[in-house]
Write an enzyme that holds these catalytic residues in place. Structure first.
Site, short mmCIF file in Angstrom:
data_model
loop_
_atom_site.label_atom_id
_atom_site.label_comp_id
_atom_site.label_asym_id
_atom_site.label_seq_id
_atom_site.Cartn_x
_atom_site.Cartn_y
_atom_site.Cartn_z
N LYS A 195 -4.17 -22.69 -8.90
CA LYS A 195 -4.58 -22.16 -10.21
C LYS A 195 -3.38 -21.95 -11.14
CE LYS A 195 -8.51 -22.55 -8.45
NZ LYS A 195 -9.46 -21.80 -7.69
C1 LIG Z 1 -10.69 -21.80 -6.79
C2 LIG Z 1 -12.07 -21.54 -7.21
C3 LIG Z 1 -12.81 -20.47 -6.69
C4 LIG Z 1 -12.36 -19.65 -5.51
O1 LIG Z 1 -11.13 -19.05 -5.66
P1 LIG Z 1 -10.42 -18.42 -4.35
O2 LIG Z 1 -9.41 -17.49 -4.94
O3 LIG Z 1 -9.80 -19.57 -3.62
O4 LIG Z 1 -11.44 -17.73 -3.55
C5 LIG Z 1 -14.05 -20.20 -7.23
N1 LIG Z 1 -14.56 -20.95 -8.23
C6 LIG Z 1 -13.89 -22.00 -8.75
C7 LIG Z 1 -14.51 -22.77 -9.86
C8 LIG Z 1 -12.64 -22.35 -8.24
O5 LIG Z 1 -12.00 -23.41 -8.72
#
Ligand SMILES: *Cc1c(COP(=O)(O)O)cnc(C)c1O
Length: 396
Positions: A195
């Protein structure tokens, strides 16, 4: 394959592998993490409080609760709202599997909504026909770093009295009009390493609902009534009692401190992402077989989490998977965000009735995410586009 193609191939094979994503971690951030490690307090404490405050300052959120992941945030949300068997949650199939998985795990039913073909985002008029008396929650996704059209979504949710919670995993720094995502309503951010900013693993639950924030805070740590870090005793008040059984989704301070450093550089990191995206858009406009996602037509600021293209599988006579494989063989990494949830084994076998998700399915076969991270150079971007051109020409 001509002699020239072979030479090009050998050249690209000799280049280092260019990954889809790589976190940008500064030496200062590494030093801050080391300081926490030496401090005698590495789990949830003062650095968590500082990270939560910083997220409030940056987004305008009234309450922010740091968590071990965004998935944990979704789990706690479903618990806090008391969602269970017989309940329905409307969410896109075109998203990461974590949302539907959590809905399944709490015994409720995910009701998949289609998305706009060119933005991959859910729109209010797509949701409305799916609302029933069992609908308990609506979870749309700010896709790839663009903003959802929140005004009509909020209007719809209010009209039916159903909570709306934004999956903001892609959207730290994104703005809808002049308002930062997370600044109002309820939104869940992810700080997974892919992210825009990372805490290693981590997430942030932002809301303007004080009662909801309190429930999430409690459920985050064993359901204890007191969750405040006490600087003097270097811990929580040992007298804290269980008010309701809770989970163990707190974020260690060694992770939180990384997030603090990252958030302080959020604008710098997102600005570089925007430059890379602009260069991709310019260079890819010359390749007819590649169609990037389109920008929404309302006012918003993109944080460019992902650069997603759709491959023209008809004119290239090439599948998206073969396209990704060919790029990989030429040392270019790509990603798939996402393969539609309802097409995955568990969901396919459980929900056998046909679903009307034409745009989701169309994109699920054609989308591909290109390398995008702040430390990429403009030459890296050119290399990706040249390699795409080479792969498509070779396939034609
Ligand atoms: C990465 C992601 C998640 C989950 O995030 P985590 O921190 O890995 O649990 C949820 N929704 C979307 C759209 C994502 O890209």
């Amino acid at each position: 394959m001509s002699k020239c193609d072979i030479t090009q191939n050998i050249q690209s094979v000799n280049k280092p592998f260019l990954p889809l994503s790589k976190p940008s971690i500064s030496e200062d951030e590494i030093a801050e993490v080391a300081d926490v490690l030496r401090s005698g307090w590495i789990t949830t404490g003062a650095k968590n409080a500082e990270l939560e405050q910083l997220v409030c300052d940056i987004t305008g959120a009234q309450y922010a609760v740091a968590l071990s992941s965004a998935t944990a945030g979704m789990h706690l949300l479903l618990r806090a709202l008391g969602i269970g068997p017989g309940d329905e949650v409307i969410t896109p199939s075109m998203t990461w599997v974590s949302t539907a998985n959590q809905i399944e795990l709490c015994g409720a039913t995910p009701v998949f909504v289609d998305v706009n073909r060119d933005t991959l985002m859910v729109e209010a008029d797509m949701i409305e026909p799916l609302i029933t008396e069992r609908t308990r929650l609506i979870v749309p996704v700010h896709y790839a770093g663009a903003s959802l059209d929140l005004a009509p979504l909020r209007q719809l949710a209010e009209k039916h009295g159903i909570p709306l919670v934004e999956d903001a995993a892609h959207a730290i720094g994104t703005r809808y009009g002049d308002q930062a995502i997370g600044g109002s309503g309820t939104a869940i951010f992810s700080f997974h390493p892919i992210k825009n900013i990372t805490t290693g693993e981590g997430g942030m639950f932002c809301t303007d609902d004080g009662q909801l924030a309190e429930k999430i805070r409690q459920l985050r740590f064993h359901g204890l009534g007191v969750d405040a870090f006490d600087r003097e005793t270097q811990g929580r008040a040992p007298q804290a009692e269980v008010l309701t059984p809770g989970y163990k989704y707190n974020l260690p301070d060694m992770n939180a401190v990384l997030g603090i450093g990252q958030l302080k550089r959020l604008n710098e990191l997102n600005n570089r992402r925007a430059e890379i995206a602009a260069l991709y858009s310019e260079l890819l406009s010359e390749i007819d077989e590649i169609k990037p996602l389109q920008l929404p037509d309302y006012e918003m600021t993109h944080c460019w989490h992902l650069y997603i293209i759709r491959l023209d599988i008809e004119s290239t006579a090439m599948s998206r998977d073969d396209f990704m494989q060919a790029l990989k063989e030429r040392q270019v990494g790509t990603g798939l965000h996402f393969r539609a949830t309802h097409t995955q084994k568990y969901y396919r076998e459980k929900y056998t009735e046909p679903m009307a998700l034409p745009e989701t399915e169309w994109n699920s076969e054609r989308i591909c995410s290109l390398p995008l991270y702040p430390d990429m150079t403009d030459d890296d971007v050119r290399r990706v586009v040249d390699t795409i051109r080479q792969v498509i020409t070779g396939a034609g």
